[in-house]
Design a protein around this motif. Structure first.
Motif, short mmCIF file in Angstrom:
data_model
loop_
_atom_site.label_atom_id
_atom_site.label_comp_id
_atom_site.label_asym_id
_atom_site.label_seq_id
_atom_site.Cartn_x
_atom_site.Cartn_y
_atom_site.Cartn_z
N ILE A 1 0.87 -1.04 0.01
CA ILE A 1 0.21 -0.02 0.03
C ILE A 1 0.87 1.25 -0.02
N SER A 2 1.91 1.36 0.65
CA SER A 2 2.93 2.09 0.75
C SER A 2 3.84 2.27 -0.74
N ILE A 3 3.33 2.19 -1.75
CA ILE A 3 3.69 1.74 -3.11
C ILE A 3 5.04 2.69 -3.43
N LYS A 4 5.80 1.81 -4.05
CA LYS A 4 7.12 2.47 -4.65
C LYS A 4 6.85 3.37 -5.86
N PRO A 5 7.65 4.12 -6.12
CA PRO A 5 7.69 5.05 -7.45
C PRO A 5 7.86 3.99 -8.50
N ALA A 6 7.26 4.17 -9.83
CA ALA A 6 7.18 3.00 -10.94
C ALA A 6 8.53 3.08 -11.50
N ALA A 7 9.49 4.26 -11.44
CA ALA A 7 10.94 3.96 -12.28
C ALA A 7 11.74 3.19 -11.58
N GLY A 8 12.29 2.41 -12.14
CA GLY A 8 13.30 1.26 -11.45
C GLY A 8 12.40 0.37 -10.67
N MET A 9 11.04 0.29 -10.69
CA MET A 9 10.47 -0.72 -9.90
C MET A 9 10.67 -2.22 -10.23
N GLU A 10 11.28 -2.39 -11.68
CA GLU A 10 11.62 -3.60 -12.11
C GLU A 10 12.65 -4.37 -11.41
N ASN A 11 13.70 -3.48 -10.95
CA ASN A 11 14.64 -4.07 -10.13
C ASN A 11 14.32 -4.68 -8.87
N MET A 12 13.17 -4.54 -8.41
CA MET A 12 12.69 -5.37 -7.28
C MET A 12 12.62 -6.88 -7.51
N THR A 13 12.81 -7.20 -8.52
CA THR A 13 12.98 -8.72 -8.84
C THR A 13 14.12 -9.18 -7.94
#
Length: 503
Positions: A276-288
């Motif tokens: 719910i405390s969502i991250k910014p979209a930019a770079g979120m793909e690195n959360m793999t």
């Protein structure tokens, strides 16, 4: 294992020791820098003096300097059964094992399209050269279709002969077996981290860990969401309940018959949106990469078994996916960690400490002498130490021991304090603790103070934050490519070896 799982490619080139140079595409040699120019360095009886002198003349003629990781390629003399010679810079003497590892990695990466190589770097340090070549040549291509798969001239290096003096050949084989196992474990951790979250979700991660552990002779237990709920693992359940793919807890046990027992815990968030405390979209793909700690722990306990270390090791690995949904935990919710501590969840993006705390309490029930936990835990680690330096916190003596060993083997962790005044900032008005402080100061240190609450009295503990070092978002360097790095597998296994030898 999921039917969606791709076939795992070879993790690195085949490594072999050789007492003499035979036919290969290229010979890799080391070149040091000095005030009077570069110098070819090889161990005794591996390359004849006149051949080394001939190579040095050729390399100087084209401007080679021997600077660390500089590459210079020249045609081979007719006396050598190779087409070309690649000189890789080692910098100034004395040359460290880590520099050999880095230079070997750079050389391996440059040899894309070459099927076979031989190297004299192994005559300087066999283990470092083997690890550097293996990890430098690693590539992740599991999801490349025929359309974009590497062509023949784009394939990574396939085979490396590590040249050693004939008299050292038998001892070299044993040394190579150890280094190859370490390199394979690091590459295995990289493979976990690089596998996308569409294909590596908690149940799949648990299945793959179980398969690796079982093959290595470990005792493996997997708790599903029902067992976690029944067992009171409120942190893991709380983080995982926003996802349609439920959490797991994996326990992997190795009995080496030693006098000491070591608990390992690794953060296994297979994808982190922040909830719910969502991250910014930019770079979120690195959360793999947010399961890099778990990947390292799984690889390390399997490696301990392969190396037959005289120490008992139990890995407790929580796995969850942190997603926002109608069922996700909210900021302001209160959950109960395994063991009974209540937590006010102020920020759902501080989820790693919630699953680690459950696992650490469970790990301490085994009464270990030592506990090492590792996690891609805080962005504050990168603010404080950059993207390549892990931070180590914990009980003073063991923290310093882990950091020293990490620096010796080239992963370069740095000891950090846990200032007592930050602990009060984790107090909550409605629960025993809050999961974050009300400010951004010392975020890595405050996270360690949170975890400290869940370490049993008398247990020597080290927390290794690898938020940056576990995943390389920039260009390749040394033996590290883009993506998963495998840090801190080598630190963990080296600490385990030290405990096995010295208690």
């Amino acid at each position: 294992m999921s039917s969606e799982s791709p076939t795992t490619p070879a993790l690195g080139p085949e490594l072999a020791t050789a007492g003499r140079l035979t036919a290969a595409d290229v010979l890799v040699i080391g070149l040091t820098a000095g005030d009077d120019g570069p110098r070819v360095v090889v161990g005794t009886r591996v390359l004849a003096d006149d051949v080394a002198a001939d190579l040095l003349a050729r390399l100087r003629a084209v401007g080679a300097k021997g600077k660390a990781e500089e590459l210079t390629r020249v045609p081979a003399p007719e006396s050598l059964p190779v087409a070309s010679v690649l000189a890789v810079g080692l910098g100034n003497e004395p040359v460290s094992a880590e520099q050999i590892r880095k230079s070997a990695g750079v050389a391996a990466r440059s040899l894309t399209g070459s099927a076979t190589a031989a190297t004299t770097l192994s005559s300087l340090d066999l283990g470092a050269a083997a690890e550097g070549f293996y990890l430098g040549a690693y590539s992740f291509t599991a999801f490349k279709s025929a359309k974009s798969a590497p062509k023949a001239d784009e394939q990574p290096l396939q085979h490396v002969d590590l040249l050693v003096a004939d008299a050292d050949a038998d001892a070299a084989k044993a040394a190579l077996a150890r280094s190859a196992a370490i390199a394979e474990a690091v590459a295995s951790a990289r493979e976990f981290v690089n596998t996308p979250p569409s294909h590596l979700f908690p149940a799949e991660f648990a299945a793959r860990a179980e398969a690796l552990g079982t093959a290595a002779g470990l005792t493996v237990e997997v708790l599903d969401e029902a067992a976690l709920e029944a067992g009171g693992y409120g942190g893991i359940i709380g983080v995982g309940k926003g996802s349609s793919r439920p959490p797991r807890l994996v326990r992997m046990s190795y009995s080496g018959g030693g006098a000491k027992k070591v608990a390992l815990v690794g953060k296994g968030i297979t994808f982190d949106t922040g909830g719910i405390s969502i991250k910014p979209a930019a770079g979120m793909e690195n959360m793999t990469s947010d399961m890099g700690g778990a990947a390292a722990v799984v690889a390390a306990v399997v490696l301990a078994a392969k190396l037959r270390l005289a120490v008992d090791v139990v890995a407790t690995v929580p796995m969850a996916e942190n997603m926002p949904s109608a069922t996700a935990q909210r900021p302001g919710d209160v959950l109960t960690q395994y063991g009974g501590t209540t937590i006010e969840v102020i920020n759902t993006d501080a989820e790693g400490r919630l699953i680690l705390a459950d696992a650490m309490v469970r790990a301490c029930e085994d009464k270990p002498d030592y506990l090492i936990d590792t996690a891609t835990l805080t962005g504050a680690q990168m603010v404080a130490l950059g993207a390549r330096t892990p931070g180590v916190m914990g009980t003073d003596a063991f923290r310093d021991r882990v950091a020293r060993i990490s620096q010796e083997i080239g992963e370069n962790a740095w000891p950090m304090p846990m200032p007592a005044e930050l602990r009060a900032d984790l107090n909550s008005k409605v629960a025993d603790m809050a999961n974050v402080t009300n400010h951004r100061n010392g975020g890595m240190l405050a996270a360690a103070l949170y975890l400290k609450e869940f370490v049993a009295d008398g247990v020597e503990w080290a927390h290794v934050d690898v938020a940056g070092p576990a995943y390389n978002t920039g260009g390749p360097f040394g033996y590290i490519g883009k993506g998963g790095t495998g840090v801190p597998v080598r630190t963990i296994i080296s600490v385990l070896e030290d405990i096995a030898a010295n208690g």
